[in-house]
Design a protein around this motif. Structure first.
Motif, short mmCIF file in Angstrom:
data_model
loop_
_atom_site.label_atom_id
_atom_site.label_comp_id
_atom_site.label_asym_id
_atom_site.label_seq_id
_atom_site.Cartn_x
_atom_site.Cartn_y
_atom_site.Cartn_z
N ARG A 5 3.37 63.45 9.40
CA ARG A 5 4.20 62.24 9.43
C ARG A 5 3.77 61.33 10.57
N ALA A 6 3.52 61.92 11.73
CA ALA A 6 3.08 61.13 12.89
C ALA A 6 1.73 60.47 12.61
N VAL A 7 0.81 61.22 12.01
CA VAL A 7 -0.51 60.66 11.69
C VAL A 7 -0.38 59.55 10.65
N LYS A 8 0.50 59.74 9.68
CA LYS A 8 0.75 58.69 8.68
C LYS A 8 1.25 57.41 9.35
N ILE A 9 2.18 57.54 10.27
CA ILE A 9 2.73 56.38 10.98
C ILE A 9 1.63 55.68 11.77
N LEU A 10 0.83 56.43 12.47
CA LEU A 10 -0.26 55.85 13.26
C LEU A 10 -1.29 55.15 12.38
N SER A 11 -1.52 55.69 11.18
CA SER A 11 -2.56 55.16 10.31
C SER A 11 -2.15 53.88 9.58
N ARG A 12 -0.95 53.41 9.84
CA ARG A 12 -0.56 52.11 9.27
C ARG A 12 -1.27 50.96 9.98
#
Length: 348
Positions: A85-92
């Motif tokens: 989830r954290a990586v998904k948020i950062l990859s925005r």
């Protein structure tokens, strides 16, 4: 110790500092690790209120990618899910996607290839791929890391959210030519066609988006027709869901380049449905519908340039060109490339 910030308002710098200071936290201080990563996710889940998304800064990936590659995380679904989830948020953020690199892509694809029983874990992994593949270079990295086959396999899952997320990731991968070839070679088209009449809106929205992209390549057109995709695409022209009728029109525009498909599209009554899209407010749907009509009806109008039908059709062509020019003029940028017959899914 965990960061002193409110647990629901943790910055990524605090996450990174915690991981740097506690490299063994997954084994030695799991509770604190979950608290800090969860705090970051809760503070930034919504892009419209995310401080991380708004700051435009490039975040350093090293520590969280190292956590994602830790073999211990494979046996800990709650921590693995939070980390993804954290990586998904950062990859925005564009700034982060261009620095994700082979290590980041390999870490996420490793998760996908594990074939986790927990569909939420696989779904978040797919969401990361969806986001990072907004960048052309990352698509090639995903292909090299073997990320496409597990995404295609997930299209047959029973969990609706996982299927939607996998479909979105495939749509994102298929925005690039190399991605379309990789997906086509896995036999994904038949699975995507089957999803076109899935009752879950997010599933069929992304499935038709993926087929729109795939149909940009001539090699996919015959397969879409043979797998029964044309009747389903025609039916979706009547959808009121945002983006669905536009992607269906785009796919039909591409598919109608083939003579056999052109006849089937016309016989199914697509012409009046496409015509109804021309005065609408959806620019993509207008351009694609006009292009499809040109492909379907244009060859029947012969060589006589003075024929009224041909003149009228010329006006449609002029409108199509004008709309495409307006689109490119308004939205052409590094982040929004000119129309190339493909469409990206909304970020997760």
């Amino acid at each position: 110790m965990a960061p002193r910030s409110n647990n629901n308002n943790v910055s990524f710098r605090e996450v990174r500092d915690f991981l740097t200071a506690h490299p063994g936290a997954l084994a030695d201080d799991r509770t604190a690790l979950m608290r800090v990563v969860d705090g970051f996710c809760k503070a930034n889940d919504d892009p419209s209120t995310s401080e991380n998304f708004a700051n435009g800064l490039t975040d350093r990936w090293e520590e969280i990618i190292r956590l994602l590659r830790n073999p211990l995380i494979d046996e800990d679904d709650p921590v693995l899910l939070l980390t993804l989830r954290a990586v998904k948020i950062l990859s925005r953020k564009h700034e982060n996607r261009i620095t994700f690199g082979d290590n980041g892509v390999a870490a996420v694809c490793r998760v996908l290839k594990k074939g986790y029983v927990n569909p939420r874990v696989a779904g978040e992994g797919a969401n990361v791929v969806l986001n990072v593949c907004y960048e052309r270079a990352n698509v090639d990295m995903v292909i090299r890391a073997g990320g496409v086959p597990p995404l295609v396999k997930a299209l047959g899952a029973t969990d609706r959210d996982l299927v939607a997320n996998a479909s979105g990731a495939i749509q994102s991968v298929c925005f690039q030519e190399t991605g379309r070839a990789a997906v086509r070679e896995t036999g994904a088209i038949s699975l995507l066609v089957n999803l076109l009449d899935n009752p879950t809106q997010k599933v069929h929205t992304r499935a038709v988006g993926a087929l729109h992209n795939l149909s940009s390549d001539a090699e996919a057109i015959r397969t879409i027709r043979k797998q029964g995709g044309i009747p389903k695409l025609v039916k979706l022209l009547e959808s009121t869901a945002p983006g669905v009728c536009g992607s269906a029109a785009g796919a039909l525009q591409n598919v109608s380049r083939e003579v056999a498909s052109r006849g089937e599209i016309k016989d199914l009554g697509a012409v009046p449905l496409l015509a109804e899209l021309l005065p609408g407010a959806d620019l993509q749907a207008q351009v694609c519908a006009a292009g499809a009509l040109l492909n379907i009806l244009g060859p029947e109008m012969g060589e006589n340039v003075s024929h009224p039908a041909r003149k009228g059709f010329g006006k449609v062509l002029s409108c199509t060109i004008a709309l495409a020019a307006v689109y490119d003029g308004l939205f052409d940028s590094e982040e929004n490339p000119p129309m190339n017959g493909c469409v990206l899914p909304s970020q997760e």
